[in-house]
Design a protein around this motif. Structure first.
Motif, PDB file in Angstrom:
ATOM      1  N   GLU A  71      -4.164  12.515  11.077  1.00  0.00           N
ATOM      2  CA  GLU A  71      -4.901  12.876   9.869  1.00  0.00           C
ATOM      3  C   GLU A  71      -5.566  14.246   9.946  1.00  0.00           C
ATOM      4  O   GLU A  71      -5.630  14.957   8.958  1.00  0.00           O
ATOM      5  CB  GLU A  71      -5.994  11.836   9.566  1.00  0.00           C
ATOM      6  N   GLN A  72      -6.120  14.607  11.114  1.00  0.00           N
ATOM      7  CA  GLN A  72      -6.933  15.824  11.179  1.00  0.00           C
ATOM      8  C   GLN A  72      -7.183  16.268  12.616  1.00  0.00           C
ATOM      9  O   GLN A  72      -6.948  15.518  13.555  1.00  0.00           O
ATOM     10  CB  GLN A  72      -8.280  15.589  10.497  1.00  0.00           C
ATOM     11  N   GLU A  73      -7.694  17.497  12.743  1.00  0.00           N
ATOM     12  CA  GLU A  73      -8.156  17.977  14.039  1.00  0.00           C
ATOM     13  C   GLU A  73      -9.556  17.417  14.260  1.00  0.00           C
ATOM     14  O   GLU A  73     -10.420  17.550  13.408  1.00  0.00           O
ATOM     15  CB  GLU A  73      -8.193  19.512  14.047  1.00  0.00           C
ATOM     16  N   ILE A  74      -9.774  16.781  15.397  1.00  0.00           N
ATOM     17  CA  ILE A  74     -11.046  16.132  15.685  1.00  0.00           C
ATOM     18  C   ILE A  74     -11.955  17.036  16.515  1.00  0.00           C
ATOM     19  O   ILE A  74     -13.158  17.054  16.344  1.00  0.00           O
ATOM     20  CB  ILE A  74     -10.816  14.800  16.452  1.00  0.00           C
ATOM     21  N   PHE A  75     -11.360  17.786  17.438  1.00  0.00           N
ATOM     22  CA  PHE A  75     -12.147  18.644  18.319  1.00  0.00           C
ATOM     23  C   PHE A  75     -11.313  19.849  18.725  1.00  0.00           C
ATOM     24  O   PHE A  75     -10.118  19.732  18.994  1.00  0.00           O
ATOM     25  CB  PHE A  75     -12.572  17.880  19.579  1.00  0.00           C
ATOM     26  N   SER A  76     -11.953  20.994  18.813  1.00  0.00           N
ATOM     27  CA  SER A  76     -11.329  22.200  19.340  1.00  0.00           C
ATOM     28  C   SER A  76     -12.432  23.034  19.974  1.00  0.00           C
ATOM     29  O   SER A  76     -13.408  23.381  19.311  1.00  0.00           O
ATOM     30  CB  SER A  76     -10.637  23.000  18.233  1.00  0.00           C
ATOM     31  N   GLY A  77     -12.311  23.304  21.263  1.00  0.00           N
ATOM     32  CA  GLY A  77     -13.338  24.092  21.934  1.00  0.00           C
ATOM     33  C   GLY A  77     -13.093  24.170  23.429  1.00  0.00           C
ATOM     34  O   GLY A  77     -12.096  23.674  23.943  1.00  0.00           O
ATOM     35  N   LEU A  78     -14.036  24.799  24.124  1.00  0.00           N
ATOM     36  CA  LEU A  78     -13.944  24.983  25.563  1.00  0.00           C
ATOM     37  C   LEU A  78     -14.637  23.840  26.300  1.00  0.00           C
ATOM     38  O   LEU A  78     -15.660  23.330  25.836  1.00  0.00           O
ATOM     39  CB  LEU A  78     -14.569  26.314  25.965  1.00  0.00           C
ATOM     40  N   ALA A  79     -14.077  23.468  27.427  1.00  0.00           N
ATOM     41  CA  ALA A  79     -14.648  22.393  28.234  1.00  0.00           C
ATOM     42  C   ALA A  79     -14.467  22.716  29.714  1.00  0.00           C
ATOM     43  O   ALA A  79     -13.590  23.492  30.092  1.00  0.00           O
ATOM     44  CB  ALA A  79     -13.969  21.072  27.912  1.00  0.00           C
ATOM     45  N   GLU A  80     -15.318  22.102  30.526  1.00  0.00           N
ATOM     46  CA  GLU A  80     -15.194  22.245  31.976  1.00  0.00           C
ATOM     47  C   GLU A  80     -14.209  21.248  32.552  1.00  0.00           C
ATOM     48  O   GLU A  80     -13.587  21.494  33.582  1.00  0.00           O
ATOM     49  CB  GLU A  80     -16.564  22.057  32.642  1.00  0.00           C
ATOM     50  N   MET A  81     -14.057  20.087  31.850  1.00  0.00           N
ATOM     51  CA  MET A  81     -13.215  19.014  32.373  1.00  0.00           C
ATOM     52  C   MET A  81     -12.838  18.095  31.214  1.00  0.00           C
ATOM     53  O   MET A  81     -13.586  17.977  30.245  1.00  0.00           O
ATOM     54  CB  MET A  81     -14.052  18.254  33.383  1.00  0.00           C
ATOM     55  N   VAL A  82     -11.696  17.422  31.330  1.00  0.00           N
ATOM     56  CA  VAL A  82     -11.257  16.440  30.344  1.00  0.00           C
ATOM     57  C   VAL A  82     -10.801  15.203  31.110  1.00  0.00           C
ATOM     58  O   VAL A  82     -10.053  15.311  32.086  1.00  0.00           O
ATOM     59  CB  VAL A  82     -10.092  16.969  29.474  1.00  0.00           C
ATOM     60  N   PHE A  83     -11.257  14.042  30.664  1.00  0.00           N
ATOM     61  CA  PHE A  83     -10.863  12.769  31.275  1.00  0.00           C
ATOM     62  C   PHE A  83     -10.129  11.958  30.212  1.00  0.00           C
ATOM     63  O   PHE A  83     -10.611  11.839  29.084  1.00  0.00           O
ATOM     64  CB  PHE A  83     -12.093  11.997  31.760  1.00  0.00           C
ATOM     65  N   ALA A  84      -8.960  11.402  30.562  1.00  0.00           N
ATOM     66  CA  ALA A  84      -8.145  10.699  29.570  1.00  0.00           C
ATOM     67  C   ALA A  84      -7.458   9.484  30.185  1.00  0.00           C
ATOM     68  O   ALA A  84      -7.140   9.480  31.377  1.00  0.00           O
ATOM     69  CB  ALA A  84      -7.113  11.654  28.990  1.00  0.00           C
ATOM     70  N   PRO A  85      -7.188   8.466  29.347  1.00  0.00           N
ATOM     71  CA  PRO A  85      -6.517   7.243  29.820  1.00  0.00           C
ATOM     72  C   PRO A  85      -4.991   7.383  29.778  1.00  0.00           C
ATOM     73  O   PRO A  85      -4.336   6.929  28.846  1.00  0.00           O
ATOM     74  CB  PRO A  85      -7.001   6.182  28.828  1.00  0.00           C
ATOM     75  N   ALA A  86      -4.420   8.024  30.778  1.00  0.00           N
ATOM     76  CA  ALA A  86      -2.967   8.203  30.840  1.00  0.00           C
ATOM     77  C   ALA A  86      -2.288   6.865  31.101  1.00  0.00           C
ATOM     78  O   ALA A  86      -2.900   5.917  31.602  1.00  0.00           O
ATOM     79  CB  ALA A  86      -2.605   9.207  31.924  1.00  0.00           C
ATOM     80  N   GLU A  87      -1.028   6.805  30.772  1.00  0.00           N
ATOM     81  CA  GLU A  87      -0.266   5.561  30.894  1.00  0.00           C
ATOM     82  C   GLU A  87      -0.262   5.006  32.323  1.00  0.00           C
ATOM     83  O   GLU A  87      -0.341   3.806  32.529  1.00  0.00           O
ATOM     84  CB  GLU A  87       1.168   5.808  30.422  1.00  0.00           C
ATOM     85  N   MET A  88      -0.212   5.876  33.310  1.00  0.00           N
ATOM     86  CA  MET A  88      -0.157   5.423  34.697  1.00  0.00           C
ATOM     87  C   MET A  88      -1.524   5.398  35.373  1.00  0.00           C
ATOM     88  O   MET A  88      -1.618   5.228  36.586  1.00  0.00           O
ATOM     89  CB  MET A  88       0.801   6.316  35.496  1.00  0.00           C
ATOM     90  N   GLY A  89      -2.589   5.615  34.601  1.00  0.00           N
ATOM     91  CA  GLY A  89      -3.937   5.616  35.151  1.00  0.00           C
ATOM     92  C   GLY A  89      -4.738   6.769  34.578  1.00  0.00           C
ATOM     93  O   GLY A  89      -4.177   7.720  34.022  1.00  0.00           O
ATOM     94  N   ASP A  90      -6.046   6.694  34.707  1.00  0.00           N
ATOM     95  CA  ASP A  90      -6.910   7.740  34.165  1.00  0.00           C
ATOM     96  C   ASP A  90      -6.676   9.058  34.896  1.00  0.00           C
ATOM     97  O   ASP A  90      -6.421   9.074  36.104  1.00  0.00           O
ATOM     98  CB  ASP A  90      -8.379   7.344  34.292  1.00  0.00           C
ATOM     99  N   VAL A  91      -6.765  10.151  34.132  1.00  0.00           N
ATOM    100  CA  VAL A  91      -6.585  11.476  34.710  1.00  0.00           C
ATOM    101  C   VAL A  91      -7.796  12.339  34.397  1.00  0.00           C
ATOM    102  O   VAL A  91      -8.464  12.160  33.389  1.00  0.00           O
ATOM    103  CB  VAL A  91      -5.305  12.182  34.193  1.00  0.00           C
ATOM    104  N   GLY A  92      -8.074  13.264  35.304  1.00  0.00           N
ATOM    105  CA  GLY A  92      -9.101  14.278  35.098  1.00  0.00           C
ATOM    106  C   GLY A  92      -8.426  15.639  35.111  1.00  0.00           C
ATOM    107  O   GLY A  92      -7.692  15.956  36.044  1.00  0.00           O
ATOM    108  N   ILE A  93      -8.662  16.413  34.061  1.00  0.00           N
ATOM    109  CA  ILE A  93      -8.006  17.702  33.924  1.00  0.00           C
ATOM    110  C   ILE A  93      -9.049  18.807  34.034  1.00  0.00           C
ATOM    111  O   ILE A  93     -10.003  18.845  33.255  1.00  0.00           O
ATOM    112  CB  ILE A  93      -7.283  17.821  32.563  1.00  0.00           C
ATOM    113  N   ALA A  94      -8.866  19.706  34.983  1.00  0.00           N
ATOM    114  CA  ALA A  94      -9.759  20.851  35.184  1.00  0.00           C
ATOM    115  C   ALA A  94      -9.016  22.128  34.786  1.00  0.00           C
ATOM    116  O   ALA A  94      -7.789  22.118  34.647  1.00  0.00           O
ATOM    117  CB  ALA A  94     -10.183  20.918  36.647  1.00  0.00           C
ATOM    118  N   PRO A  95      -9.739  23.229  34.599  1.00  0.00           N
ATOM    119  CA  PRO A  95      -9.071  24.496  34.317  1.00  0.00           C
ATOM    120  C   PRO A  95      -8.023  24.806  35.393  1.00  0.00           C
ATOM    121  O   PRO A  95      -8.208  24.469  36.570  1.00  0.00           O
ATOM    122  CB  PRO A  95     -10.209  25.514  34.339  1.00  0.00           C
TER     123      PRO A  95
END
Length: 140
Positions: free
Chosen positions: A13-37
């Motif tokens: 439906e829409q863009e929910i967020f757009s911006g800079l972050a230090e880290m992103v945590f997400a529920p990937a199919e094979m387990g949670d992931v942490g994404i850093a720069p």
């Protein structure tokens, strides 16, 4: 100053967020992931659950996604979600009603309900409630 990565979270439906972050945590199919720069490139399916964007040591934002894909490039993270909602905007009463309705449909053995749809509705409601609970535990 900490290194940052650009994050885009979009739903059908829409863009929910757009911006800079230090880290992103997400529920990937094979387990949670942490994404850093400067993370290695990655594409993975997302399970329903919470995506957390750490903006700084003192601030983060949480989002509920019903599934979708996560694409990671060294300086960009894109979450393409079927449905995405800011965690603070989840309607807890509606999620509780949906959960109760789905449980009732699943317990009805008459065959007049679509059980796959009821199971999907139950999973979505439960994951929304879990996301709210995590948000409360962090004190946000």
């Amino acid at each position: 100053m900490a290194m940052t990565i650009h994050v885009d979270i979009v739903s059908a439906e829409q863009e929910i967020f757009s911006g800079l972050a230090e880290m992103v945590f997400a529920p990937a199919e094979m387990g949670d992931v942490g994404i850093a720069p400067r993370h290695a490139p990655l594409i993975t399916k997302l399970k329903p659950g919470e995506v957390r964007v750490k903006l700084s040591d003192k601030e983060s934002q949480a989002f509920y996604v019903s599934g979708g894909f996560l694409e990671v490039q060294p300086h960009l993270v894109t979450v393409l979600a079927d449905t995405a909602i800011r965690a603070k905007d989840i309607d807890e009463a509606a999620a509780l009603q949906a959960k109760a309705r789905a449980e009732e449909m699943l317990s009805d053995k008459s065959g007049k309900y679509d059980y796959a749809m009821a199971q999907a509705e139950l999973a979505q409601a439960v994951n929304q409630l879990r996301t709210l609970e995590k948000l409360r535990k962090r004190g946000a």
